[in-house]
Design a protein around this motif. Structure first.
Motif, PDB file in Angstrom:
ATOM      1  N   MET A  93      18.556   9.498  82.542  1.00 33.57           N
ATOM      2  CA  MET A  93      19.384   9.058  81.420  1.00 33.57           C
ATOM      3  C   MET A  93      19.076   9.907  80.194  1.00 33.57           C
ATOM      4  O   MET A  93      17.928  10.003  79.755  1.00 33.57           O
ATOM      5  CB  MET A  93      19.112   7.577  81.127  1.00 33.57           C
ATOM      6  CG  MET A  93      19.837   7.045  79.917  1.00 33.57           C
ATOM      7  SD  MET A  93      19.763   5.245  79.799  1.00 33.57           S
ATOM      8  CE  MET A  93      21.114   4.814  80.889  1.00 33.57           C
ATOM      9  N   GLN A  94      20.111  10.527  79.643  1.00 38.69           N
ATOM     10  CA  GLN A  94      19.941  11.448  78.524  1.00 38.69           C
ATOM     11  C   GLN A  94      20.119  10.723  77.183  1.00 38.69           C
ATOM     12  O   GLN A  94      20.763   9.669  77.097  1.00 38.69           O
ATOM     13  CB  GLN A  94      20.946  12.590  78.627  1.00 38.69           C
ATOM     14  CG  GLN A  94      20.829  13.407  79.904  1.00 38.69           C
ATOM     15  CD  GLN A  94      19.470  14.063  80.039  1.00 38.69           C
ATOM     16  OE1 GLN A  94      18.984  14.714  79.100  1.00 38.69           O
ATOM     17  NE2 GLN A  94      18.847  13.903  81.195  1.00 38.69           N
ATOM     18  N   LYS A  95      19.565  11.319  76.139  1.00 36.40           N
ATOM     19  CA  LYS A  95      19.585  10.688  74.822  1.00 36.40           C
ATOM     20  C   LYS A  95      21.001  10.481  74.296  1.00 36.40           C
ATOM     21  O   LYS A  95      21.293   9.462  73.658  1.00 36.40           O
ATOM     22  CB  LYS A  95      18.759  11.506  73.835  1.00 36.40           C
ATOM     23  CG  LYS A  95      19.235  12.950  73.647  1.00 36.40           C
ATOM     24  CD  LYS A  95      18.271  13.739  72.785  1.00 36.40           C
ATOM     25  CE  LYS A  95      18.747  15.166  72.604  1.00 36.40           C
ATOM     26  NZ  LYS A  95      17.769  15.970  71.822  1.00 36.40           N
ATOM     27  N   ASP A  96      21.905  11.419  74.595  1.00 34.80           N
ATOM     28  CA  ASP A  96      23.277  11.268  74.116  1.00 34.80           C
ATOM     29  C   ASP A  96      23.974  10.094  74.791  1.00 34.80           C
ATOM     30  O   ASP A  96      24.792   9.405  74.165  1.00 34.80           O
ATOM     31  CB  ASP A  96      24.060  12.559  74.364  1.00 34.80           C
ATOM     32  CG  ASP A  96      23.582  13.713  73.495  1.00 34.80           C
ATOM     33  OD1 ASP A  96      22.930  13.441  72.471  1.00 34.80           O
ATOM     34  OD2 ASP A  96      23.850  14.870  73.844  1.00 34.80           O
ATOM     35  N   GLU A  97      23.669   9.858  76.054  1.00 33.37           N
ATOM     36  CA  GLU A  97      24.234   8.712  76.765  1.00 33.37           C
ATOM     37  C   GLU A  97      23.733   7.411  76.163  1.00 33.37           C
ATOM     38  O   GLU A  97      24.500   6.446  76.004  1.00 33.37           O
ATOM     39  CB  GLU A  97      23.862   8.797  78.245  1.00 33.37           C
ATOM     40  CG  GLU A  97      24.427   7.670  79.082  1.00 33.37           C
ATOM     41  CD  GLU A  97      23.987   7.729  80.532  1.00 33.37           C
ATOM     42  OE1 GLU A  97      24.349   6.814  81.292  1.00 33.37           O
ATOM     43  OE2 GLU A  97      23.271   8.694  80.904  1.00 33.37           O
TER      44      GLU A  97
ATOM     45  N   TYR B 266      15.823   3.747  70.391  1.00 30.84           N
ATOM     46  CA  TYR B 266      15.266   4.731  71.331  1.00 30.84           C
ATOM     47  C   TYR B 266      14.761   5.908  70.521  1.00 30.84           C
ATOM     48  O   TYR B 266      15.424   6.379  69.588  1.00 30.84           O
ATOM     49  CB  TYR B 266      16.335   5.191  72.321  1.00 30.84           C
ATOM     50  CG  TYR B 266      15.893   6.330  73.216  1.00 30.84           C
ATOM     51  CD1 TYR B 266      15.000   6.103  74.257  1.00 30.84           C
ATOM     52  CD2 TYR B 266      16.372   7.626  73.017  1.00 30.84           C
ATOM     53  CE1 TYR B 266      14.589   7.141  75.081  1.00 30.84           C
ATOM     54  CE2 TYR B 266      15.961   8.675  73.833  1.00 30.84           C
ATOM     55  CZ  TYR B 266      15.071   8.428  74.859  1.00 30.84           C
ATOM     56  OH  TYR B 266      14.654   9.452  75.676  1.00 30.84           O
TER      57      TYR B 266
ATOM     58  N   GLU C 114      12.773   9.802  70.917  1.00 28.18           N
ATOM     59  CA  GLU C 114      12.414  10.885  71.841  1.00 28.18           C
ATOM     60  C   GLU C 114      11.875  12.065  71.050  1.00 28.18           C
ATOM     61  O   GLU C 114      12.402  12.419  69.989  1.00 28.18           O
ATOM     62  CB  GLU C 114      13.644  11.308  72.650  1.00 28.18           C
ATOM     63  CG  GLU C 114      13.364  12.390  73.687  1.00 28.18           C
ATOM     64  CD  GLU C 114      14.588  12.720  74.528  1.00 28.18           C
ATOM     65  OE1 GLU C 114      15.131  11.774  75.147  1.00 28.18           O
ATOM     66  OE2 GLU C 114      15.024  13.887  74.556  1.00 28.18           O
TER      67      GLU C 114
ATOM     68  N   SER D 272      10.409  16.230  71.024  1.00 30.71           N
ATOM     69  CA  SER D 272      10.756  17.518  71.620  1.00 30.71           C
ATOM     70  C   SER D 272       9.864  17.882  72.796  1.00 30.71           C
ATOM     71  O   SER D 272      10.214  18.750  73.598  1.00 30.71           O
ATOM     72  CB  SER D 272      10.684  18.621  70.560  1.00 30.71           C
ATOM     73  OG  SER D 272       9.439  18.609  69.889  1.00 30.71           O
TER      74      SER D 272
ATOM     75  N   GLY E 208       9.261  15.795  75.196  1.00 30.60           N
ATOM     76  CA  GLY E 208       9.680  14.941  76.309  1.00 30.60           C
ATOM     77  C   GLY E 208       9.189  13.507  76.229  1.00 30.60           C
ATOM     78  O   GLY E 208       9.648  12.651  76.991  1.00 30.60           O
TER      79      GLY E 208
ATOM     80  N   TYR F  23       9.024   9.753  75.188  1.00 32.39           N
ATOM     81  CA  TYR F  23      10.082   8.842  74.744  1.00 32.39           C
ATOM     82  C   TYR F  23       9.553   7.419  74.753  1.00 32.39           C
ATOM     83  O   TYR F  23       8.566   7.102  75.414  1.00 32.39           O
ATOM     84  CB  TYR F  23      11.308   8.937  75.666  1.00 32.39           C
ATOM     85  CG  TYR F  23      11.144   8.205  76.981  1.00 32.39           C
ATOM     86  CD1 TYR F  23      11.454   6.843  77.091  1.00 32.39           C
ATOM     87  CD2 TYR F  23      10.628   8.848  78.110  1.00 32.39           C
ATOM     88  CE1 TYR F  23      11.274   6.163  78.295  1.00 32.39           C
ATOM     89  CE2 TYR F  23      10.449   8.177  79.307  1.00 32.39           C
ATOM     90  CZ  TYR F  23      10.777   6.831  79.387  1.00 32.39           C
ATOM     91  OH  TYR F  23      10.591   6.152  80.567  1.00 32.39           O
TER      92      TYR F  23
ATOM     93  N   LYS G 279      13.022   4.532  83.214  1.00 29.70           N
ATOM     94  CA  LYS G 279      13.746   4.625  81.947  1.00 29.70           C
ATOM     95  C   LYS G 279      15.035   3.804  81.994  1.00 29.70           C
ATOM     96  O   LYS G 279      15.384   3.106  81.034  1.00 29.70           O
ATOM     97  CB  LYS G 279      14.059   6.088  81.652  1.00 29.70           C
ATOM     98  CG  LYS G 279      14.569   6.377  80.262  1.00 29.70           C
ATOM     99  CD  LYS G 279      14.724   7.882  80.089  1.00 29.70           C
ATOM    100  CE  LYS G 279      15.009   8.267  78.659  1.00 29.70           C
ATOM    101  NZ  LYS G 279      15.115   9.736  78.488  1.00 29.70           N
ATOM    102  N   GLU G 280      15.714   3.873  83.127  1.00 29.91           N
ATOM    103  CA  GLU G 280      16.964   3.127  83.291  1.00 29.91           C
ATOM    104  C   GLU G 280      16.715   1.620  83.273  1.00 29.91           C
ATOM    105  O   GLU G 280      17.489   0.858  82.669  1.00 29.91           O
ATOM    106  CB  GLU G 280      17.666   3.536  84.586  1.00 29.91           C
ATOM    107  CG  GLU G 280      18.266   4.931  84.584  1.00 29.91           C
ATOM    108  CD  GLU G 280      17.224   6.040  84.670  1.00 29.91           C
ATOM    109  OE1 GLU G 280      16.061   5.742  85.065  1.00 29.91           O
ATOM    110  OE2 GLU G 280      17.564   7.200  84.349  1.00 29.91           O
TER     111      GLU G 280
END
Length: 301
Positions: A1-5, A108, A110, A112, A114, A116, A191-192
């Motif tokens: 799961m990406q930060k933009d999502e 959330y 995060e 640089s 990695g 989070y 994470k999900e």
């Protein structure tokens, strides 16, 4: 799961919450203010004023990024130079003293390198504590926590008691709720899975608070009860400006001050040595602003 999502899901959560609150209040609409952060990112501030129930409220979405301020790097013992942070935060100040103030945020973070983590919480601040209402509120929180991890409520409830506490007053801010921070894969969850929990906390807000609003908004109140509300709002301001880490983080990262301080109530009073009559509803409320109360069990006070 990406930060933009994650950020897009949080934007959708903001939409859900503001629509539900407008429908429940029935008298006012949120005004939206889209803003950009000079150092990176931006957000959407939505504010509602002078509704049928809500005197002032804000539901904020932000997704900001940039260089990590030295103050925060040092305080959190971080080595990464850049950060990304997104979340939804809200606070509602009702007009009627019988409708509690409420706060909720999900976020959330995060780095640089990695690293989070997720954080958040929800807590209820009644002007007059209703034990049955507090119990129902905590029951709903426990259901969500238990669905995702058997230890979440037993861990996050006392965390809220400790966090939403004014040590210089020796009072909790209200009847608490849950609070959590630095949730990552060290919890044994993916994470999900953690994001699903965080989103369900966010989605719990609207139906839970709208039910509280509908139950209490039509209750009559006296001048004394309104005066007590304004006095108790002062405690809310004290906590947010002196103790709240989210407020400090926003200001330390050159966040948008107008959006950060939308949490302030529209009207407030500080009364020197406010007189509390023995046996009064105000005195009973003060007796219930304590840590470690098990709201799920009968309370004798």
């Amino acid at each position: 799961m990406q930060k933009d999502e994650i950020a897009e899901k949080f934007k959708h959560l903001q939409n859900q919450i503001t629509k539900a609150l407008e429908n429940c209040d029935g008298g006012a609409k949120f005004q939206e203010d889209v803003w950009e952060r000079e150092a990176g990112g931006g957000g959407r501030s939505r504010v509602i004023k002078n509704g049928n129930i809500i005197e002032k409220g804000g539901v904020q979405f932000s997704a900001v990024h940039g260089a990590m301020p030295a103050k925060i790097k040092s305080k959190l013992n971080l080595s990464a130079d850049d950060f990304f942070a997104t979340g939804v935060s809200l606070i509602m100040h009702p007009e009627n003293p019988h409708v509690p103030i409420i706060h909720m945020n999900v976020r959330y973070f995060e780095l640089s390198d990695g690293t989070y983590w997720f954080g958040g919480g929800i807590d209820l601040t009644p002007i007059y504590v209703d034990k049955n209402q507090a119990k129902a509120f905590h029951q709903e929180l426990k259901k969500v926590c238990d669905k995702h991890h058997p230890d979440f409520y037993s861990k996050f409830k006392p965390w809220a008691d400790d966090y939403f506490f004014l040590p210089f007053r020796n009072e909790t801010r209200g009847v608490g709720g849950i609070f959590f921070d630095h949730l990552n894969d060290s919890s044994g969850m993916t994470k999900e899975e953690l994001f699903d929990f965080v989103m369900e906390v966010g989605e719990l807000f609207a139906p839970t608070y709208c039910e509280i609003m509908r139950t209490n908004a039509s209750k009559l109140y006296s001048e004394q009860e309104k005066d007590w509300q304004l006095h108790r709002r002062g405690r809310y301001v004290e906590f947010n400006l002196v103790l709240d880490k989210g407020t400090k983080f926003g200001l330390d990262t050159n966040g948008r001050t107008e959006s950060i301080l939308v949490s302030m109530p529209p009207e407030v009073k500080w009364t020197y040595q406010y007189e509390i009559k023995e046996g009064s509803k105000e005195a009973e409320t003060l007796q219930l602003l304590k840590k470690d109360i098990n709201w799920l069990e009968p309370i004798s006070v």
